[in-house]
Design an enzyme around this catalytic site. Structure first.
Site, PDB file in Angstrom:
ATOM      1  N   LYS A 157     -13.706   0.039  14.796  1.00 46.42           N
ATOM      2  CA  LYS A 157     -12.349  -0.348  15.071  1.00 46.42           C
ATOM      3  C   LYS A 157     -11.951  -0.310  16.487  1.00 46.42           C
ATOM      4  O   LYS A 157     -11.463  -1.244  17.046  1.00 46.42           O
ATOM      5  CB  LYS A 157     -11.487   0.283  13.895  1.00 46.42           C
ATOM      6  CG  LYS A 157     -10.196  -0.271  13.755  1.00 46.42           C
ATOM      7  CD  LYS A 157      -9.327   0.529  12.555  1.00 46.42           C
ATOM      8  CE  LYS A 157      -8.262  -0.201  12.256  1.00 46.42           C
ATOM      9  NZ  LYS A 157      -7.162   0.068  11.282  1.00 46.42           N
ATOM     10  N   ILE A 209      -2.663  -7.572  14.299  1.00 45.94           N
ATOM     11  CA  ILE A 209      -1.604  -7.514  15.065  1.00 45.94           C
ATOM     12  C   ILE A 209      -1.931  -6.786  16.503  1.00 45.94           C
ATOM     13  O   ILE A 209      -1.857  -7.352  17.445  1.00 45.94           O
ATOM     14  CB  ILE A 209      -0.490  -6.573  14.594  1.00 45.94           C
ATOM     15  CG1 ILE A 209       0.213  -7.346  13.155  1.00 45.94           C
ATOM     16  CG2 ILE A 209       0.729  -6.656  15.608  1.00 45.94           C
ATOM     17  CD1 ILE A 209       1.181  -6.939  12.718  1.00 45.94           C
ATOM     18  N   ILE A 210      -2.680  -5.634  16.313  1.00 43.90           N
ATOM     19  CA  ILE A 210      -3.058  -4.714  17.452  1.00 43.90           C
ATOM     20  C   ILE A 210      -4.069  -5.564  18.336  1.00 43.90           C
ATOM     21  O   ILE A 210      -4.002  -5.640  19.628  1.00 43.90           O
ATOM     22  CB  ILE A 210      -3.272  -3.497  17.258  1.00 43.90           C
ATOM     23  CG1 ILE A 210      -3.317  -2.595  18.568  1.00 43.90           C
ATOM     24  CG2 ILE A 210      -4.697  -3.362  16.469  1.00 43.90           C
ATOM     25  CD1 ILE A 210      -3.250  -1.103  18.349  1.00 43.90           C
ATOM     26  N   ASN A 241       0.765  -1.222   0.003  1.00 45.53           N
ATOM     27  CA  ASN A 241      -0.019  -0.088  -0.102  1.00 45.53           C
ATOM     28  C   ASN A 241       0.921   1.232  -0.061  1.00 45.53           C
ATOM     29  O   ASN A 241       2.090   1.143  -0.081  1.00 45.53           O
ATOM     30  CB  ASN A 241      -0.844   0.013   1.201  1.00 45.53           C
ATOM     31  CG  ASN A 241      -0.135  -0.004   2.613  1.00 45.53           C
ATOM     32  OD1 ASN A 241       0.592   0.760   2.827  1.00 45.53           O
ATOM     33  ND2 ASN A 241      -0.561  -1.072   3.282  1.00 45.53           N
TER      34      ASN A 241
END
Ligand SMILES: Cc1cc2nc3c(=O)[nH]c(=O)nc-3n(C[C@H](O)[C@H](O)[C@H](O)COP(=O)(O)O)c2cc1C
Length: 390
Positions: free
Chosen positions: A333, A303-304, A207
């Site tokens: 989120k 990941i988080i 990206n």
């Protein structure tokens, strides 16, 4: 916008002041440049006046166009005085309260914070008189940017070099924050940049992330006193100094590095633009052009989410890049990943990626919303960390 007087004194490092002036302007500072008499032996007033019209004042300057006394009017306008390079002679004048030129006079006449970036030969720098003067100036509240070490213009090696202009800019940007906030004793992990998800030996999915926001967050956290590990996807950015840097390519590698480091960390900042998906299998051979072709993708680790689930004590700050319904997606989120806060970037119309400036909308887990206005990314990073971690 802050008014900065950039004072230049008689050092061989004076040529670096041009780059510093440009960086200050680019970072939204309104500058006036004041030269000592001997500075003009090292850098031409014509060059400076051509590059920075109406912003350059010479040592003997006394009155401006409106017959105002320059040493008083400049001193009053100043939000900050930065002398870079600052010669041993300038240091001596300032510590004695001598005022032989416009620059020294306005330093006496100002209430603004004064920052010196000394630059001189190593033996001059270590000279006890210079050190005594520095001590006296520090006691009077002046800020001294420590000179760096290395090969000097005269051929000697040692401490006395003016720090690089970008380091001086970082120091200036941090002043307002570092005095009031601290992350001393805290361990922080920052992820930054894009990830590369391999398709075959020569191709990958990625990206537009440049990594600039994450690198600036890592820098700001470090300048606030935290011990920082930066986990970086592929970027073209210079590695930050005195910081652990783990370079990774894929989301899986970033996840593994974050997981390895997370157990004894206090703050996790996920500024990386991690690819949500990766190819289900990587072709060992380069894929040949043929008929239409489709890729089967599978999800990457979140990941988080994983870090927060396994280490709930860690303060987790996520980032969201959205093109529409920013707040709505931000709240979703924040909740879905159980984050402590989320910073939302509006990336519609190509904004943010690879830019030096950013603006953020931030939501915290207790529903507080605030906006950080458009500013250089380092300043945005300081504001974000100082607001969330005060
Ligand atoms: C070639 C040359 C290089 C110099 N470089 C430095 C220097 O890097 N740092 C310094 O403190 N003085 C340096 N000096 C000495 C200063 O220029 C001198 O002390 C001067 O009077 C400083 O004036 P100012 O502080 O008013 O600018 C240098 C002198 C010469 C001739």
């Amino acid at each position: 916008m802050k008014n900065v007087i950039l004072g230049i004194s008689g050092s061989i490092a004076a040529y670096k002041a041009i780059e510093l002036a440009k960086l200050l302007i680019n970072a939204n500072y309104n500058i006036n440049i004041v030269l000592s008499k001997s500075a003009t032996d090292f850098i031409s007033p014509l060059t400076l006046k051509s590059l920075f019209p109406k912003k350059v004042f010479l040592a003997e300057g006394t009155l401006d166009d409106h017959d105002q006394m320059l040493h008083i009017s400049l001193a009053k306008q100043a939000g900050l005085i930065l002398i870079a390079p600052c010669s041993a002679n300038m240091i001596a004048n300032l510590s004695n309260g001598s005022a032989p030129c416009l620059l020294t006079s306005l330093c006496l006449a100002t209430k603004a914070k004064t920052v010196l970036a000394p630059a001189m030969n190593v033996v001059m720098w270590e000279n006890l008189i210079v050190q005594a003067n520095i001590k006296k100036l520090k006691e009077r509240g002046m800020l001294i940017i420590p000179p760096s070490s290395g090969k000097q213009a005269c051929g000697d090696n040692g401490v006395g070099r003016m720090p690089e202009p970008h380091n001086i800019l970082e120091y200036i940007a941090s002043i307002d924050f570092v005095s009031y906030h601290t992350l001393k004793g805290k361990k922080a992990i920052v992820t930054a940049g894009p990830t590369h998800e391999k398709i075959d030996p020569v191709r990958f999915i990625s990206n537009c992330s440049s990594g600039k926001m994450g690198y600036n967050l890592a820098k700001a956290a470090q300048m606030l006193g935290a011990t920082v590990t930066l986990i970086s996807g592929p970027t073209s950015l210079n590695p930050p100094e005195n910081m652990e840097l783990i370079r990774v390519n894929s989301a899986q590698e970033m996840f593994e590095a974050a997981h390895r480091k997370a157990a004894n960390c206090d703050i996790f900042i996920s500024a990386a633009a991690v690819a949500d998906y990766k190819p289900k299998s990587i072709s060992i051979e380069k894929i040949k052009k043929g008929a239409d072709f489709s890729l089967k993708l599978e999800k990457n680790p979140d990941i988080i989410y994983e870090i927060k689930s396994q280490f709930p004590h860690i303060f987790c700050l996520g980032f969201a890049a959205e093109t529409t319904n920013h707040l709505e997606y931000g709240y979703q989120k924040l909740k879905a990943k159980n984050l402590d806060a989320i910073a939302i970037n509006d990336v519609s119309k190509g904004k943010v990626f690879n830019e030096d400036y950013n603006e953020l909308t931030v939501i915290t887990k207790n529903g507080t919303e605030f906006v950080i206005e458009k500013n250089p990314k380092l300043e945005v990073a300081f504001k974000l960390l100082c607001t969330l971690l005060k």
